[in-house]
Design a protein around this motif. Structure first.
Motif, PDB file in Angstrom:
ATOM      1  N   GLU A 109      86.617  20.851 -37.913  1.00  0.00           N
ATOM      2  CA  GLU A 109      86.574  19.439 -38.281  1.00  0.00           C
ATOM      3  C   GLU A 109      86.660  19.285 -39.804  1.00  0.00           C
ATOM      4  O   GLU A 109      86.582  20.261 -40.537  1.00  0.00           O
ATOM      5  CB  GLU A 109      85.287  18.814 -37.752  1.00  0.00           C
ATOM      6  CG  GLU A 109      84.060  19.419 -38.416  1.00  0.00           C
ATOM      7  CD  GLU A 109      82.763  18.936 -37.788  1.00  0.00           C
ATOM      8  OE1 GLU A 109      82.855  18.171 -36.817  1.00  0.00           O
ATOM      9  OE2 GLU A 109      81.717  19.330 -38.271  1.00  0.00           O
ATOM     10  N   SER A 110      86.794  18.052 -40.218  1.00  0.00           N
ATOM     11  CA  SER A 110      86.893  17.766 -41.646  1.00  0.00           C
ATOM     12  C   SER A 110      85.607  18.194 -42.350  1.00  0.00           C
ATOM     13  O   SER A 110      84.516  17.928 -41.864  1.00  0.00           O
ATOM     14  CB  SER A 110      87.119  16.269 -41.829  1.00  0.00           C
ATOM     15  OG  SER A 110      87.504  16.033 -43.144  1.00  0.00           O
ATOM     16  N   GLY A 111      85.740  18.891 -43.459  1.00  0.00           N
ATOM     17  CA  GLY A 111      84.566  19.346 -44.191  1.00  0.00           C
ATOM     18  C   GLY A 111      84.045  20.681 -43.719  1.00  0.00           C
ATOM     19  O   GLY A 111      82.994  21.138 -44.156  1.00  0.00           O
ATOM     20  N   ALA A 112      84.789  21.329 -42.832  1.00  0.00           N
ATOM     21  CA  ALA A 112      84.324  22.611 -42.298  1.00  0.00           C
ATOM     22  C   ALA A 112      84.470  23.742 -43.309  1.00  0.00           C
ATOM     23  O   ALA A 112      83.863  24.791 -43.156  1.00  0.00           O
ATOM     24  CB  ALA A 112      85.095  22.950 -41.026  1.00  0.00           C
ATOM     25  N   GLY A 113      85.280  23.522 -44.316  1.00  0.00           N
ATOM     26  CA  GLY A 113      85.446  24.555 -45.333  1.00  0.00           C
ATOM     27  C   GLY A 113      86.766  25.290 -45.265  1.00  0.00           C
ATOM     28  O   GLY A 113      86.937  26.327 -45.880  1.00  0.00           O
ATOM     29  N   LYS A 114      87.717  24.725 -44.526  1.00  0.00           N
ATOM     30  CA  LYS A 114      89.008  25.393 -44.368  1.00  0.00           C
ATOM     31  C   LYS A 114      89.759  25.459 -45.699  1.00  0.00           C
ATOM     32  O   LYS A 114      90.238  26.522 -46.097  1.00  0.00           O
ATOM     33  CB  LYS A 114      89.873  24.650 -43.332  1.00  0.00           C
ATOM     34  CG  LYS A 114      89.161  24.413 -42.011  1.00  0.00           C
ATOM     35  CD  LYS A 114      90.032  23.672 -41.027  1.00  0.00           C
ATOM     36  CE  LYS A 114      90.424  22.280 -41.453  1.00  0.00           C
ATOM     37  NZ  LYS A 114      89.349  21.295 -41.441  1.00  0.00           N
ATOM     38  N   SER A 115      89.822  24.312 -46.391  1.00  0.00           N
ATOM     39  CA  SER A 115      90.529  24.311 -47.674  1.00  0.00           C
ATOM     40  C   SER A 115      89.827  25.205 -48.680  1.00  0.00           C
ATOM     41  O   SER A 115      90.477  25.889 -49.479  1.00  0.00           O
ATOM     42  CB  SER A 115      90.605  22.900 -48.229  1.00  0.00           C
ATOM     43  OG  SER A 115      91.282  22.064 -47.356  1.00  0.00           O
ATOM     44  N   THR A 116      88.503  25.199 -48.634  1.00  0.00           N
ATOM     45  CA  THR A 116      87.756  26.042 -49.564  1.00  0.00           C
ATOM     46  C   THR A 116      88.103  27.505 -49.338  1.00  0.00           C
ATOM     47  O   THR A 116      88.328  28.253 -50.292  1.00  0.00           O
ATOM     48  CB  THR A 116      86.251  25.817 -49.376  1.00  0.00           C
ATOM     49  OG1 THR A 116      85.993  24.418 -49.421  1.00  0.00           O
ATOM     50  CG2 THR A 116      85.460  26.504 -50.455  1.00  0.00           C
ATOM     51  N   LEU A 117      88.183  27.908 -48.068  1.00  0.00           N
ATOM     52  CA  LEU A 117      88.548  29.285 -47.757  1.00  0.00           C
ATOM     53  C   LEU A 117      89.954  29.596 -48.276  1.00  0.00           C
ATOM     54  O   LEU A 117      90.190  30.623 -48.910  1.00  0.00           O
ATOM     55  CB  LEU A 117      88.480  29.516 -46.240  1.00  0.00           C
ATOM     56  CG  LEU A 117      88.810  30.918 -45.755  1.00  0.00           C
ATOM     57  CD1 LEU A 117      87.867  31.924 -46.376  1.00  0.00           C
ATOM     58  CD2 LEU A 117      88.730  30.999 -44.243  1.00  0.00           C
ATOM     59  N   ASP A 147      98.015  24.653 -46.224  1.00  0.00           N
ATOM     60  CA  ASP A 147      96.785  23.888 -46.048  1.00  0.00           C
ATOM     61  C   ASP A 147      97.120  22.510 -45.491  1.00  0.00           C
ATOM     62  O   ASP A 147      97.488  21.608 -46.232  1.00  0.00           O
ATOM     63  CB  ASP A 147      96.041  23.776 -47.378  1.00  0.00           C
ATOM     64  CG  ASP A 147      94.673  23.139 -47.203  1.00  0.00           C
ATOM     65  OD1 ASP A 147      94.339  22.761 -46.077  1.00  0.00           O
ATOM     66  OD2 ASP A 147      93.955  23.023 -48.206  1.00  0.00           O
ATOM     67  N   GLU A 148      97.010  22.352 -44.206  1.00  0.00           N
ATOM     68  CA  GLU A 148      97.351  21.122 -43.503  1.00  0.00           C
ATOM     69  C   GLU A 148      98.700  20.566 -43.958  1.00  0.00           C
ATOM     70  O   GLU A 148      98.787  19.443 -44.429  1.00  0.00           O
ATOM     71  CB  GLU A 148      96.254  20.076 -43.734  1.00  0.00           C
ATOM     72  CG  GLU A 148      94.907  20.612 -43.309  1.00  0.00           C
ATOM     73  CD  GLU A 148      93.876  19.526 -43.160  1.00  0.00           C
ATOM     74  OE1 GLU A 148      94.285  18.418 -42.777  1.00  0.00           O
ATOM     75  OE2 GLU A 148      92.699  19.796 -43.385  1.00  0.00           O
ATOM     76  N   PRO A 149      99.755  21.356 -43.822  1.00  0.00           N
ATOM     77  CA  PRO A 149     101.045  20.933 -44.357  1.00  0.00           C
ATOM     78  C   PRO A 149     101.657  19.776 -43.580  1.00  0.00           C
ATOM     79  O   PRO A 149     102.593  19.156 -44.054  1.00  0.00           O
ATOM     80  CB  PRO A 149     101.908  22.187 -44.227  1.00  0.00           C
ATOM     81  CG  PRO A 149     101.318  22.909 -43.072  1.00  0.00           C
ATOM     82  CD  PRO A 149      99.854  22.652 -43.130  1.00  0.00           C
TER      83      PRO A 149
HETATM   84  N1  LIG Z   1      85.530  20.477 -55.533  1.00  0.00           N
HETATM   85  C1  LIG Z   1      84.455  20.271 -54.741  1.00  0.00           C
HETATM   86  N2  LIG Z   1      83.271  19.944 -55.276  1.00  0.00           N
HETATM   87  C2  LIG Z   1      82.199  19.751 -54.496  1.00  0.00           C
HETATM   88  N3  LIG Z   1      82.206  19.853 -53.169  1.00  0.00           N
HETATM   89  C3  LIG Z   1      83.347  20.168 -52.562  1.00  0.00           C
HETATM   90  C4  LIG Z   1      84.539  20.390 -53.323  1.00  0.00           C
HETATM   91  N4  LIG Z   1      85.542  20.691 -52.458  1.00  0.00           N
HETATM   92  C5  LIG Z   1      85.008  20.657 -51.229  1.00  0.00           C
HETATM   93  N5  LIG Z   1      83.694  20.345 -51.284  1.00  0.00           N
HETATM   94  C6  LIG Z   1      82.791  20.266 -50.140  1.00  0.00           C
HETATM   95  O1  LIG Z   1      82.876  21.471 -49.439  1.00  0.00           O
HETATM   96  C7  LIG Z   1      82.899  21.227 -48.036  1.00  0.00           C
HETATM   97  C8  LIG Z   1      84.123  21.846 -47.416  1.00  0.00           C
HETATM   98  O2  LIG Z   1      85.270  21.185 -47.892  1.00  0.00           O
HETATM   99  P1  LIG Z   1      86.761  21.574 -47.527  1.00  0.00           P
HETATM  100  O3  LIG Z   1      87.664  20.790 -48.377  1.00  0.00           O
HETATM  101  O4  LIG Z   1      86.897  23.048 -47.579  1.00  0.00           O
HETATM  102  O5  LIG Z   1      86.866  21.092 -46.026  1.00  0.00           O
HETATM  103  P2  LIG Z   1      88.131  21.116 -45.067  1.00  0.00           P
HETATM  104  O6  LIG Z   1      87.757  21.927 -43.900  1.00  0.00           O
HETATM  105  O7  LIG Z   1      89.329  21.507 -45.801  1.00  0.00           O
HETATM  106  O8  LIG Z   1      88.221  19.620 -44.629  1.00  0.00           O
HETATM  107  P3  LIG Z   1      89.534  18.748 -44.362  1.00  0.00           P
HETATM  108  O9  LIG Z   1      89.963  19.083 -42.993  1.00  0.00           O
HETATM  109  O10 LIG Z   1      89.051  17.359 -44.470  1.00  0.00           O
HETATM  110  O11 LIG Z   1      90.520  19.107 -45.398  1.00  0.00           O
HETATM  111  C9  LIG Z   1      82.816  19.730 -47.854  1.00  0.00           C
HETATM  112  O12 LIG Z   1      81.486  19.405 -47.522  1.00  0.00           O
HETATM  113  C10 LIG Z   1      83.174  19.166 -49.191  1.00  0.00           C
HETATM  114  O13 LIG Z   1      82.438  18.002 -49.430  1.00  0.00           O
END
Ligand SMILES: Nc1ncnc2c1ncn2[C@@H]1O[C@H](COP(=O)(O)OP(=O)(O)OP(=O)(O)O)[C@@H](O)[C@H]1O
Ligand SMILES: [Mg+2]
Lengths: 299, 294
Positions: A43-51, A176-178
Motif C-alpha cells: 500500500e501507499s507509504g509501505a516504503g517501496k520508493s524508499t527501498l 518506480d510506479e512507472p
Molecule cells: N523524504 C522523506 N522525508 C520524510 N519521510 C519520508 C520521505 N520519503 C518518504 N517518507 C516516509 O516514508 C514512508 C515510506 O514512503 P515511500 O515513499 O517509500 O512509500 P511508497 O511505498 O513508495 O508509497 P507510494 O506507493 O505512495 O509511492 C512514508 O511513511 C513516508 O511518509
C-alpha cells in the motif's frame, strides 16, 4: 544462486524533527536474481520508493547492507571505488514523467544525457542517431527528437524516460510506479514495452506498482511490503494462487473479480493492521518466503 | 433529427486566449526597445557620428550654447557634448553590462552552491550574505576603491559588481532549493552527473527566467550607481568620460547657468534607464504569466 542484488537487514529512518522519526524500512532482507522481473507491491507509504532509492544510492540507509554484483553499495569507500560502474549499470524510471524530465531540454538531449555525462561513445553513430535508435526501440517517432517534454503526452514522456534509462544499456532497471500516472490503455502499452525490452536486452527489472493485475502479468517474482517490512516473497504464480501472509491475502482480495455475482457475494478478509514487531523471513516452500513473528511457529 | 438530443448545462468557456495574446503584443515595449537599441548602437559605433574629438579641450570654446558647430554645446573644459554623449555612453553602458555580468555570475555561483550544499553550509553562506548585505554598499565601494587606487571603467564595474549580487543570489538559492529535489536532477545524479553539469543544464535553464527581471534591473542600478559615484567625485575622474562624470560637473555648471551641461547627459541617462525599466517590467509580466499558465 546467480543473484544480482542481496539486501541484508536494511533499515531506513527519516527524521522529521529531532524527536520524531519514521521507520520507512525495517529489517528488509531479500535477493533479486540476474535477468528476472521482480515486482514490489504494497500500500501507499509501505516504503517501496524508499527501498528503490536506497538501491540507487539516492538515500543512504541507516543500517544494513546492499550488495550489488558483490559490491557493498552502502559502504562509502566501496561505492567511491566502483562509482562509474554503479552509476552506469543501474538506472531508474520515476512515476511522474512530467517531473522526471527537464522541461527545458529537448527529447534528444534528455535521452543522450547519460551518454554525455559519462562521456560514452554512442553505438549508433552520433548522439542524435543514438537517440533516434532508442526512440524507435520504445515505439516513439523520431520526429519528436526536437520536441520538449510539455509537447508530449504522458505515455510518450514515460517512453522518453525509459529511453534515457536504457541509453547506457544498464544491467538493472528500477521502475518506480512507472505506469501509475498513465491511463489504462497506455498502462498496458508501457507494461508490454517493459516486457519486450526485458526479453530483448535481458536486464534485471525491478517493477514497483499498485496494480496487482499488471504485476501478475509482468513479474517473475513478487515481494509484498507492509509498513516498512517485507512480509512475503514468492514466485508470481505461487503468490497469487496461494498467498500465505495475512496482509498478502487482504491485498490480493482487493483485486476485483470480473463476475458481478461473485464480486457481490465475496467476503473480503479484513486485515486489522497488526503491529509487526520482531520477525524473520522463513522459507516455507522452495523460493517462497513469509515473514513470521519471532517465537511463533504457526504460519 | 438534429434536435433529438441536446446537451444542457455546458457553457462554453469564453475564448479569451486570442484576446489575451493581442493585449500582450500591444504591451510589448517596442518603443523602449527601439530607443535603447538606437542608443546602444550609436554608442558602440560612436566613431561614425562624432563630430569632434570628445576628449579635446577647445579652450576658445568653453561653455558654448548648443549651435550648428557644437550640436549640444560644450562644457566648461571646452569639450563637445554631442561627441561626449556617445563616447561616454559607451563607458556607462559598459559599466552597466559588465558589472551586471560580474554580479550575476557571483549570484549564480553563490546561490547555487548554497542551495545545493548541506543545510549547515547553506546556513553559513546565507548568514555571511546577510552580514554582507547589512554593510552599506557605499562603505564597501569606498573601501575597495581606496585599495584599488585611481578608478577606471574596469575597477568601477568590479566594485559595483561585487556589491550587488546579494538579492539575486537569494532568489537563485530559493529556486535551486525547489529544483534540486525534482526527479530530473535526481536522475542526473544517479547517472553520475557532476555539480557543474547540473548547474549548467538543469538549474540555470530553469531559474534564469525568474532572475531575468532582477538582472535587467541590475544593469539599470549599476548605471545609476556609476553616475552617483562619479557625481559625488568617488567614481570616474573627469578625464574619463561617462554620463556620470559629465554630470559631476553639474555643480559648477549651475553657477554659470549652463543648464545644457546637466540636462543633456541627464536626459540620455533617464531615457536609457526608463527603457531598461520598461523592458524589465515586460519580462517580469511575461514570466508571471507563463508561471500562472502551468
Ligand atoms: N523524504 C522523506 N522525508 C520524510 N519521510 C519520508 C520521505 N520519503 C518518504 N517518507 C516516509 O516514508 C514512508 C515510506 O514512503 P515511500 O515513499 O517509500 O512509500 P511508497 O511505498 O513508495 O508509497 P507510494 O506507493 O505512495 O509511492 C512514508 O511513511 C513516508 O511518509
Ligand atoms: Mg512511491
Amino acid at each position: 544462486m546467480n543473484s544480482l542484488i542481496e539486501i541484508k537487514n536494511l533499515n531506513h529512518k527519516f527524521s522529521l524533527t529531532k524527536k520524531i522519526k519514521i521507520n520507512a524500512l525495517e529489517d528488509v532482507s531479500m535477493s533479486i536474481n540476474k535477468g528476472e522481473i521482480f515486482g514490489l507491491v504494497g500500500e501507499s507509504g509501505a516504503g517501496k520508493s524508499t527501498l528503490a532509492r536506497c538501491l540507487m544510492n539516492i538515500y543512504t540507509p541507516s543500517s544494513g547492507e546492499i550488495f550489488y554484483s558483490g559490491i557493498n553499495t552502502c559502504d562509502k569507500n566501496e561505492f567511491r571505488k566502483n562509482r562509474k560502474f554503479l552509476q552506469t549499470s543501474r538506472q531508474i524510471v520515476f512515476q511522474d514523467s512530467a517531473s522526471s524530465l527537464n522541461p527545458r531540454m529537448s527529447v534528444s538531449d534528455i535521452i543522450t544525457e547519460p551518454l554525455v555525462i559519462n562521456k560514452a561513445k554512442p553505438t549508433h553513430g552520433s548522439y542524435r542517431d543514438e537517440a533516434a535508435y532508442l526512440m524507435e526501440l520504445t515505439g516513439l517517432s523520431p520526429a519528436l527528437l526536437e520536441s520538449f517534454p510539455n509537447e508530449l503526452s504522458g505515455g510518450q514522456r514515460q517512453r522518453v524516460a525509459i529511453c534515457r534509462a536504457l541509453a547506457l544499456d544498464p544491467t538493472l532497471l528500477l521502475a518506480d510506479e512507472p505506469i501509475a500516472s498513465l491511463d489504462v490503455s497506455i498502462q498496458a502499452q508501457i507494461v508490454n514495452l517493459f516486457l519486450k525490452l526485458q526479453r530483448e536486452r535481458g536486464f534485471t527489472l525491478v517493477f514497483i506498482a499498485h496494480d496487482l493485475a499488471m504485476v501478475e502479468f509482468l513479474c517473475d517474482r513478487v515481494g509484498v511490503m507492509y509498513q516498512g517490512h517485507l512480509v512475503e516473497v514468492a514466485p508470481s504464480k505461487e503468490l497469487f494462487s496461494s498467498p500465505m501472509h495475512e496482509y498478502t491475502k487482504a491485498l490480493l482480495s482487493a483485486i476485483p473479480i470480473p463476475d458481478p455475482v461473485a464480486e457481490r457475494n465475496r467476503i473480503i478478509p479484513v486485515f486489522d493492521g497488526i503491529q509487526l514487531g520482531k520477525g524473520e523471513m522463513r522459507e516455507v516452500l522452495p523460493g517462497h518466503f513469509v515473514r513470521c513473528e519471532r517465537g511463533d511457529n504457526a504460519i | 433529427m438534429d434536435k433529438q438530443f441536446e446537451l444542457v448545462g455546458i457553457v462554453n468557456a469564453p475564448d479569451d486566449g486570442e484576446k489575451g495574446r493581442k493585449t500582450a503584443v500591444k504591451k510589448r515595449p517596442v518603443v523602449s526597445a527601439v530607443i535603447l537599441a538606437l542608443i546602444v548602437l550609436i554608442c558602440l559605433f560612436c566613431n561614425l557620428v562624432m563630430t569632434k574629438d570628445p576628449t579635446y579641450m577647445d579652450l576658445y570654446n568653453c561653455n558654448v550654447f548648443p549651435n550648428g558647430e557644437f550640436l549640444f554645446g560644450t562644457d566648461m573644459l571646452g569639450r563637445d557634448i554631442f561627441s561626449m554623449i556617445w563616447y561616454g555612453g559607451r563607458i556607462s553602458l559598459f559599466i552597466g553590462f559588465f558589472s551586471t555580468l560580474i554580479s550575476t555570475f557571483l549570484a549564480i555561483v553563490i546561490g547555487s552552491v548554497s542551495g545545493l550544499a548541506s543545510p549547515a553550509v547553506d546556513t553559513v553562506i546565507m548568514r555571511a550574505t546577510d552580514i554582507f548585505l547589512s554593510i552599506p554598499s557605499l562603505l564597501i565601494i569606498i573601501l575597495i576603491q581606496a585599495i584599488l587606487g585611481t578608478a577606471n571603467a574596469l575597477s568601477i564595474s568590479f566594485v559595483i559588481g561585487i556589491t550587488s549580487w546579494t538579492s539575486i543570489a537569494k532568489v537563485v538559492r530559493t529556486e535551486v532549493l525547489r529544483i534540486r529535489n525534482s526527479e530530473y536532477v535526481i536522475a542526473a545524479r544517479c547517472m553520475g552527473s557532476g555539480l557543474f553539469h547540473i548547474i549548467l543544464k538543469h538549474l540555470i535553464p530553469n531559474f534564469i527566467s525568474s532572475i531575468m527581471f532582477m538582472v535587467i534591473m541590475n544593469i539599470r542600478s549599476a548605471i545609476v550607481t556609476e553616475s552617483t559615484l562619479s557625481f559625488m567625485g568617488m567614481g570616474l575622474p573627469v578625464e574619463i568620460i561617462s554620463w556620470g562624470s559629465m554630470l559631476s560637473l553639474a555643480e559648477r555648471a549651475l553657477m554659470t547657468s549652463s543648464w545644457w551641461m546637466i540636462v543633456i547627459p541627464g536626459l540620455f541617462l533617464v531615457a536609457t534607464l526608463l527603457c531598461i525599466t520598461n523592458i524589465g517590467n515586460y519580462i517580469r509580466k511575461e514570466n508571471n504569466k507563463s508561471h500562472s499558465n502551468l
